[in-house]
Design a protein around this motif. Structure first.
Motif, PDB file in Angstrom:
ATOM      1  N   GLU A  93       3.051   6.337  -5.508  1.00 27.73           N
ATOM      2  CA  GLU A  93       2.869   6.430  -6.954  1.00 27.73           C
ATOM      3  C   GLU A  93       1.638   7.271  -7.306  1.00 27.73           C
ATOM      4  N   GLU A  94       0.540   7.075  -6.581  1.00 30.69           N
ATOM      5  CA  GLU A  94      -0.668   7.851  -6.863  1.00 30.69           C
ATOM      6  C   GLU A  94      -0.478   9.322  -6.519  1.00 30.69           C
ATOM      7  N   GLU A 130      -5.489  -4.168  -6.368  1.00 31.66           N
ATOM      8  CA  GLU A 130      -4.655  -2.983  -6.587  1.00 31.66           C
ATOM      9  C   GLU A 130      -5.381  -1.904  -7.379  1.00 31.66           C
ATOM     10  N   ALA A 131      -6.107  -2.294  -8.431  1.00 30.89           N
ATOM     11  CA  ALA A 131      -6.806  -1.299  -9.241  1.00 30.89           C
ATOM     12  C   ALA A 131      -7.852  -0.561  -8.411  1.00 30.89           C
ATOM     13  N   ARG A 140      -6.115   1.826  -5.955  1.00 30.22           N
ATOM     14  CA  ARG A 140      -5.645   3.015  -6.668  1.00 30.22           C
ATOM     15  C   ARG A 140      -6.817   3.953  -6.970  1.00 30.22           C
ATOM     16  N   SER A 141      -7.973   3.401  -7.304  1.00 31.85           N
ATOM     17  CA  SER A 141      -9.144   4.219  -7.590  1.00 31.85           C
ATOM     18  C   SER A 141      -9.578   5.011  -6.366  1.00 31.85           C
ATOM     19  N   LEU A 169       0.818  -1.203   0.000  1.00 32.71           N
ATOM     20  CA  LEU A 169       0.000   0.000   0.000  1.00 32.71           C
ATOM     21  C   LEU A 169       0.860   1.264   0.000  1.00 32.71           C
ATOM     22  N   LEU A 172      -7.668   5.993  -3.826  1.00 30.30           N
ATOM     23  CA  LEU A 172      -6.669   7.046  -3.596  1.00 30.30           C
ATOM     24  C   LEU A 172      -6.777   8.151  -4.644  1.00 30.30           C
ATOM     25  N   ARG A 173      -7.002   7.762  -5.893  1.00 28.16           N
ATOM     26  CA  ARG A 173      -7.103   8.750  -6.968  1.00 28.16           C
ATOM     27  C   ARG A 173      -8.282   9.693  -6.723  1.00 28.16           C
ATOM     28  N   ILE A 220       1.916   2.070  -3.482  1.00 25.48           N
ATOM     29  CA  ILE A 220       0.779   2.550  -4.265  1.00 25.48           C
ATOM     30  C   ILE A 220       0.471   4.002  -3.910  1.00 25.48           C
ATOM     31  N   VAL A 221       0.521   4.324  -2.613  1.00 23.03           N
ATOM     32  CA  VAL A 221       0.245   5.693  -2.168  1.00 23.03           C
ATOM     33  C   VAL A 221       1.239   6.668  -2.789  1.00 23.03           C
TER      34      VAL A 221
END
Length: 198
Positions: A46-47, A75-76, A79-80, A40, A82-83, A43-44
């Motif tokens: 990168e986003e 993961e997708a 990411r959604s 996580l 966070l985005r 991912i954070v």
């Protein structure tokens, strides 16, 4: 020149409509999560980088937080979530700050997104996660609703912690980590010793 400008506008409106339709379909459907071990924290980070590219006026700061934060999830979908939280924060922050933090707590991972915008009026708080509720001109009102839906599908949640500054907290359970840690922590020798005790 006018024709070129009109063509650009039409293409942008087409992309906006496609993005709106994609969000609507994602919200209307049942999440088909494909869980796997993910980091996580990675991912954070990168986003946050991608959000800064989308919103160059905002000042997005990253951390503090653990270098890695392993859990099991789609993961997708993560990411959604966070985005949507980052886009929402950056749009309200304008040229102000957006702070992104994450932590490991007993039984759960948490990500906090805080923005330096005008904050959230008390009368708007009840509708924040309601589909199509938006106080932003041109907003669809689906971002926060979808973020909460995906978080809850993972056994977590997205909640508003404070109204001014606006701070949203995204939590996920860590109990699934047992299935990741156990195979890594027990060597073949350790398993042999356990068999010998039976």
């Amino acid at each position: 020149e006018k024709i070129r400008a009109l063509g650009t506008k039409v293409r942008q409106e087409g992309r906006d409509l496609a993005a709106l339709l994609e969000r609507f379909l994602a919200f209307a459907g049942s999440p088909d999560l494909r869980r796997k071990p993910v980091d996580l924290a990675g991912i954070v980070r990168e986003e946050a980088r991608l959000a800064q590219e989308r919103h160059p006026r905002a000042r997005i700061t990253v951390g503090p937080g653990p270098e890695s934060l392993g859990l099991e999830g789609d993961e997708a979908a993560l990411r959604s979530v966070l985005r949507n939280l980052l886009d929402n924060a950056a749009q309200f922050a304008g040229e102000g700050p957006v702070a992104l933090r994450w932590s490991r707590n007993p039984g759960q991972a948490a990500v906090e997104v805080e923005d330096g915008g005008p904050g959230i009026a008390s009368q708007d708080e009840a509708g924040l996660f309601r589909p199509f509720f938006s106080k932003r001109p041109g907003g669809t009102g689906l971002g926060l609703a979808l973020a909460r839906k995906l978080a809850r599908a993972h056994g977590g949640d997205v909640v508003l912690e404070t109204r001014k500054p606006a701070l949203f907290r995204f939590t996920l359970p860590l109990i699934l980590l047992m299935w990741i840690w156990i195979p890594l922590s027990l060597s073949w020798a350790g398993l042999s010793e356990l068999k010998g005790l039976n």
